[in-house]
Design an enzyme around this catalytic site. Structure first.
Site, PDB file in Angstrom:
ATOM      1  NE  ARG B 144      41.789  46.170  42.147  1.00 39.86           N
ATOM      2  CZ  ARG B 144      41.008  45.449  42.947  1.00 39.86           C
ATOM      3  NH1 ARG B 144      41.127  45.541  44.254  1.00 39.86           N
ATOM      4  NH2 ARG B 144      40.090  44.633  42.466  1.00 39.86           N
ATOM      5  CE1 TYR B 147      43.178  38.429  38.014  1.00 41.10           C
ATOM      6  CE2 TYR B 147      41.782  40.360  37.744  1.00 41.10           C
ATOM      7  CZ  TYR B 147      41.935  38.986  37.753  1.00 41.10           C
ATOM      8  OH  TYR B 147      40.862  38.182  37.490  1.00 41.10           O
ATOM      9  CG  ASP B 148      43.195  45.812  37.416  1.00 40.43           C
ATOM     10  OD1 ASP B 148      43.067  44.704  37.975  1.00 40.43           O
ATOM     11  OD2 ASP B 148      42.765  46.872  37.905  1.00 40.43           O
ATOM     12  CD  GLU B 149      47.195  48.477  32.453  1.00 43.15           C
ATOM     13  OE1 GLU B 149      47.315  48.078  31.275  1.00 43.15           O
ATOM     14  OE2 GLU B 149      46.513  49.479  32.757  1.00 43.15           O
ATOM     15  CD  GLN B 211      33.741  48.571  49.426  1.00 39.78           C
ATOM     16  OE1 GLN B 211      33.087  49.320  50.156  1.00 39.78           O
ATOM     17  NE2 GLN B 211      34.771  47.854  49.868  1.00 39.78           N
TER      18      GLN B 211
HETATM   19  N1  NAD Z   1      36.118  34.398  40.043  1.00 36.21           N
HETATM   20  C1  NAD Z   1      35.880  35.598  39.557  1.00 36.21           C
HETATM   21  O1  NAD Z   1      35.099  36.350  40.141  1.00 36.21           O
HETATM   22  C2  NAD Z   1      36.518  36.029  38.292  1.00 36.21           C
HETATM   23  C3  NAD Z   1      36.144  37.266  37.765  1.00 36.21           C
HETATM   24  C4  NAD Z   1      36.750  37.703  36.584  1.00 36.21           C
HETATM   25  C5  NAD Z   1      37.657  36.893  35.933  1.00 36.21           C
HETATM   26  N2  NAD Z   1      38.004  35.698  36.456  1.00 36.21           N
HETATM   27  C6  NAD Z   1      39.025  34.909  35.759  1.00 36.21           C
HETATM   28  O2  NAD Z   1      38.632  33.555  35.687  1.00 36.21           O
HETATM   29  C7  NAD Z   1      39.764  32.712  35.838  1.00 36.21           C
HETATM   30  C8  NAD Z   1      39.539  31.749  36.971  1.00 36.21           C
HETATM   31  O3  NAD Z   1      39.266  32.475  38.155  1.00 36.21           O
HETATM   32  P1  NAD Z   1      39.106  31.732  39.537  1.00 36.21           P
HETATM   33  O4  NAD Z   1      38.253  32.576  40.402  1.00 36.21           O
HETATM   34  O5  NAD Z   1      38.748  30.338  39.304  1.00 36.21           O
HETATM   35  O6  NAD Z   1      40.613  31.840  40.065  1.00 36.21           O
HETATM   36  P2  NAD Z   1      41.429  30.914  41.058  1.00 36.21           P
HETATM   37  O7  NAD Z   1      42.488  31.775  41.627  1.00 36.21           O
HETATM   38  O8  NAD Z   1      40.497  30.197  41.989  1.00 36.21           O
HETATM   39  O9  NAD Z   1      42.049  29.804  40.099  1.00 36.21           O
HETATM   40  C9  NAD Z   1      43.103  30.078  39.224  1.00 36.21           C
HETATM   41  C10 NAD Z   1      43.852  28.778  38.966  1.00 36.21           C
HETATM   42  O10 NAD Z   1      44.939  29.065  38.079  1.00 36.21           O
HETATM   43  C11 NAD Z   1      46.100  28.420  38.570  1.00 36.21           C
HETATM   44  N3  NAD Z   1      47.300  29.169  38.133  1.00 36.21           N
HETATM   45  C12 NAD Z   1      47.672  30.415  38.529  1.00 36.21           C
HETATM   46  N4  NAD Z   1      48.837  30.754  37.950  1.00 36.21           N
HETATM   47  C13 NAD Z   1      49.214  29.702  37.173  1.00 36.21           C
HETATM   48  C14 NAD Z   1      50.336  29.450  36.345  1.00 36.21           C
HETATM   49  N5  NAD Z   1      51.315  30.363  36.185  1.00 36.21           N
HETATM   50  N6  NAD Z   1      50.403  28.255  35.704  1.00 36.21           N
HETATM   51  C15 NAD Z   1      49.411  27.329  35.852  1.00 36.21           C
HETATM   52  N7  NAD Z   1      48.338  27.525  36.639  1.00 36.21           N
HETATM   53  C16 NAD Z   1      48.233  28.708  37.287  1.00 36.21           C
HETATM   54  C17 NAD Z   1      45.936  28.409  40.071  1.00 36.21           C
HETATM   55  O11 NAD Z   1      46.731  27.433  40.707  1.00 36.21           O
HETATM   56  C18 NAD Z   1      44.442  28.174  40.221  1.00 36.21           C
HETATM   57  O12 NAD Z   1      44.151  26.806  40.302  1.00 36.21           O
HETATM   58  C19 NAD Z   1      40.958  33.619  36.059  1.00 36.21           C
HETATM   59  O13 NAD Z   1      41.603  33.833  34.824  1.00 36.21           O
HETATM   60  C20 NAD Z   1      40.332  34.906  36.522  1.00 36.21           C
HETATM   61  O14 NAD Z   1      41.134  36.025  36.195  1.00 36.21           O
HETATM   62  C21 NAD Z   1      37.451  35.257  37.629  1.00 36.21           C
HETATM   63  O1  UDP Z   2      37.353  40.665  53.528  1.00 35.66           O
HETATM   64  C1  UDP Z   2      37.044  41.439  52.616  1.00 35.66           C
HETATM   65  C2  UDP Z   2      37.500  41.256  51.268  1.00 35.66           C
HETATM   66  C3  UDP Z   2      37.118  42.190  50.321  1.00 35.66           C
HETATM   67  N1  UDP Z   2      36.345  43.252  50.654  1.00 35.66           N
HETATM   68  C4  UDP Z   2      35.895  44.212  49.635  1.00 35.66           C
HETATM   69  O2  UDP Z   2      34.984  43.516  48.810  1.00 35.66           O
HETATM   70  C5  UDP Z   2      35.068  43.995  47.459  1.00 35.66           C
HETATM   71  C6  UDP Z   2      35.289  42.822  46.515  1.00 35.66           C
HETATM   72  O3  UDP Z   2      36.583  42.318  46.788  1.00 35.66           O
HETATM   73  P1  UDP Z   2      37.150  40.982  46.132  1.00 35.66           P
HETATM   74  O4  UDP Z   2      38.576  40.866  46.532  1.00 35.66           O
HETATM   75  O5  UDP Z   2      36.227  39.862  46.426  1.00 35.66           O
HETATM   76  O6  UDP Z   2      37.036  41.227  44.555  1.00 35.66           O
HETATM   77  P2  UDP Z   2      37.474  42.437  43.578  1.00 35.66           P
HETATM   78  O7  UDP Z   2      37.872  43.649  44.379  1.00 35.66           O
HETATM   79  O8  UDP Z   2      38.613  41.887  42.821  1.00 35.66           O
HETATM   80  O9  UDP Z   2      36.244  42.695  42.794  1.00 35.66           O
HETATM   81  C7  UDP Z   2      36.208  45.002  47.440  1.00 35.66           C
HETATM   82  O10 UDP Z   2      35.668  46.302  47.498  1.00 35.66           O
HETATM   83  C8  UDP Z   2      36.972  44.698  48.703  1.00 35.66           C
HETATM   84  O11 UDP Z   2      37.607  45.850  49.254  1.00 35.66           O
HETATM   85  C9  UDP Z   2      35.903  43.427  51.963  1.00 35.66           C
HETATM   86  O12 UDP Z   2      35.184  44.389  52.266  1.00 35.66           O
HETATM   87  N2  UDP Z   2      36.283  42.524  52.895  1.00 35.66           N
END
Ligand code: NAD
Ligand code: UDP
Ligand code: NAD
Ligand code: UDP
Ligand code: UDP
Ligand code: UDP
Lengths: 314, 314
Positions: B144, B147-149, B211
């Site tokens: 992970r 993404y995280d880092e 979880q």
């Molecule tokens: N949805 C969540 O729960 C959540 C939680 C925490 C943070 N975020 C952050 O919010 C933002 C949007 O999340 P989301 O759920 O809409 O994600 P998503 O994956 O649905 O959308 C991300 C979009 O970015 C585009 N993209 C990816 N890499 C690219 C690149 N190199 N150049 C141009 N475009 C690129 C993808 O094509 C996609 O359309 C992200 O930065 C994500 O890390 C989302």
């Molecule tokens: O089909 C799925 C997909 C995810 N998860 C679990 O649901 C939680 C949230 O996962 P998700 O990928 O939605 O987001 P994130 O882990 O990035 O918060 C995590 O504990 C996953 O292991 C699950 O049980 N079944």
């Protein structure tokens, strides 16, 4: 013939590594450094050596030529807080892009790559001493983050190249190291205290001086790094450092003893996010590398003081 | 007239943001997306709108033209584990280089820049609920980490641009968000469970399902993000998420209730480093943004289920 690339080879640890590698007549060494904080005097002794080549290059830029070597020791990165904080954005680029470029080179040419990561990935640790399995306590948006987070994402990249491209990698986490080859204006505590002691100025102690570090002599650190590069049991990360912990007040006292200086202490504000304590657990280094440090702090400081005396014409 | 750039505007949150921004006739929106995980159907409704422009571009590459806007919402980054792990090196580049390029643009043009950081910077948290002052518990070399880092160093860069160049920045840390605009093959838990429930297949629960996550409906999340962009009291980071915490078993149950599905549970191995619990402390969002979520999980899921039914022709 073994061919080595050392990035950051004009810096403190890098220059000691280059000297050590060149001492084996079967080795050839290429050094890449942009001289941001390297010393000419670290490179000069080797410039006439046909087995040595110096390339002045900033590793945030792609390499201009493909370099075929067997081993890449990737050290380039400003390591002292004043240097790495001067242009924090450039530091982060050095960490990310520099590591990316070297991993791409290793992947393309089949070279083995070693990242010199750091005890700073543990941040201000809440587990003591620090084992490699500890995930750390790091502020991701403070004034030390460009270095700490930079090294953390460099570790991420290193493992992802291994997972994705089977790149042959190693990661060492170095703890505070000191010795000849440091700049007198480096800014880290050992050169600061030694220079101040030799010049009869007060030693600048940050905070109350109760924070701890564990200081390893550069020849010990080198032995650990080089052993990790050549073993095949683990990719790391493996801690390399001295488990003997000292407060900055104890360090000041030891340096005054070794130099025979009579300086007073000048207490200065503690910089933000300064780790309160740090000490390596070296179980893994003992197990995989059969390594532990040998040089006592006082002995290592004596050698370092002699080096600084020469540099300062004292 | 206010001009906006939304990176990742074809993705889940980004497309909802674009729609919301365009609903104000005084706003113009440019969307940059490389369609790595965006949906054509998220962009299509706006293509005829003269106040909307779509640029297909990978933000790891420098922009081909200078873009003059007032606000940069920087969302581009694959957010679902299967997508961000497919090419972890590219993910790290998106995080670092993408953020760098957008910060450079903001600095050059004077635009205000907002980074969508994430609750993943807290990793597998040992403090519960998570306050912004908590430094997190993140593995820096696991699966992970890209993404995280990546998000952690994006925060570093954002603050360093502010410190070094006075760039006008904001950081929001978004917690798990769901709603219309997600892909049915997104891979995150809400779309997985809904699709499985609608198709009468077993729900894939990873681990024992104990979880927890705290799920926020996308319109609530958007209100928080947009409020942070326009306030001037803090740069952040500010948590935006729903403090109501659920286990994955509870989520499965609620989704079966909302869909009327009768699926069994199919327990699958827990992926490594999967956070065991997560819940935002939203004190700062309440204080600075006067924000809190309003939509109950069941209500948000109903809207989301209708969206997926349409997409799946059910
Ligand atoms: N949805 C969540 O729960 C959540 C939680 C925490 C943070 N975020 C952050 O919010 C933002 C949007 O999340 P989301 O759920 O809409 O994600 P998503 O994956 O649905 O959308 C991300 C979009 O970015 C585009 N993209 C990816 N890499 C690219 C690149 N190199 N150049 C141009 N475009 C690129 C993808 O094509 C996609 O359309 C992200 O930065 C994500 O890390 C989302
Ligand atoms: O089909 C799925 C997909 C995810 N998860 C679990 O649901 C939680 C949230 O996962 P998700 O990928 O939605 O987001 P994130 O882990 O990035 O918060 C995590 O504990 C996953 O292991 C699950 O049980 N079944
Ligand atoms: N010395 C320690 O206590 C310690 C502890 C932990 C980790 N490390 C790591 O070991 C390595 C060497 O540390 P050091 O103490 O010798 O540091 P140093 O600052 O003395 O040397 C670093 C060298 O890298 C060069 N460099 C910096 N940025 C560069 C760039 N963009 N392109 C090319 N060259 C560049 C500098 O010019 C310098 O010669 C660093 O990666 C450091 O993070 C050192
Ligand atoms: O942290 C730093 C700062 C500078 N430099 C080098 O010194 C040059 C000039 O640095 P400066 O900060 O003046 O400008 P920059 O070119 O980074 O904007 C850079 O191009 C780098 O090669 C470096 O390596 N690390
Ligand atoms: O002149 C100095 C320089 C540093 N320090 C302290 O010494 C410790 C080690 O600092 P250094 O910069 O050498 O390394 P790092 O903090 O990166 O381990 C830190 O607690 C510093 O605050 C000090 O007291 N006086
Ligand atoms: O995590 C990823 C993986 C791919 N891509 C995009 O999809 C293209 C093809 O990806 P692939 O992994 O096949 O190859 P790459 O070009 O990254 O080596 C890339 O150039 C990116 O534009 C992306 O944005 N994120």
């Amino acid at each position: 013939i073994m061919k080595f690339l050392v990035t950051g080879g004009a810096g403190f640890i890098g220059s000691n590594l280059v000297t050590k590698l060149l001492s084996d007549p079967n080795n050839e060494v290429i050094c890449i450094d942009n001289m941001y904080c390297g010393l000419d005097s670290n490179v000069a002794p080797h410039l006439d050596n046909p087995r040595f080549k110096f390339i002045k290059h900033d590793i945030t830029e792609p390499l201009k030529e493909e370099i075929k070597v067997d081993r890449i020791y990737h050290l380039a990165a400003p390591a002292s807080p004043p240097f790495y904080q001067r242009n924090a954005i450039h530091t982060a680029k050095t960490m990310f892009l520099g590591t990316l470029h070297m991993l791409e080179l290793a992947t393309k040419t089949g070279a083995r790559f070693l990242l010199t990561s750091t005890s700073e990935v543990y941040g201000d640790p809440e587990v003591h001493p620090q084992k490699e399995s500890y995930w750390g306590n790091v502020n991701c948006n403070g004034i030390r983050s460009c270095y700490d987070e930079g090294k953390r994402i460099a570790e991420t990249l290193t493992f992802d190249f291994h997972r994705q491209h089977k790149t042959d990698v190693r990661i060492v986490r170095i703890f505070n190291t000191y010795g000849p080859g440091m700049r007198e204006d480096d800014g880290r505590v050992v050169p600061n205290f030694i220079r101040q002691a030799l010049e009869g100025k007060p030693l600048t102690v940050y905070g109350e001086g109760n924070q701890t570090r564990s200081f390893c002599f550069v020849q010990d650190t080198l032995a650990g790094i080089m052993s990790l590069m050549e073993q095949t049991e683990t990719l790391g990360p493996v801690n390399v450092g001295n488990p003997i912990e000292n407060t900055m007040l104890e360090l000041a006292e030891t340096i005054l003893k070794v130099t025979g200086g009579k300086s007073s202490l000048n207490f200065q504000p503690l910089p933000s996010d300064d780790p309160r304590k740090r000490k390596p657990d070296i179980t893994l280094a003992k197990q995989y590398l059969n390594w532990e440090p040998k040089v006592l702090l006082e002995d290592g400081l004596k050698v370092t003081v002699e080096y600084f005396k020469k540099r300062l014409n004292l």
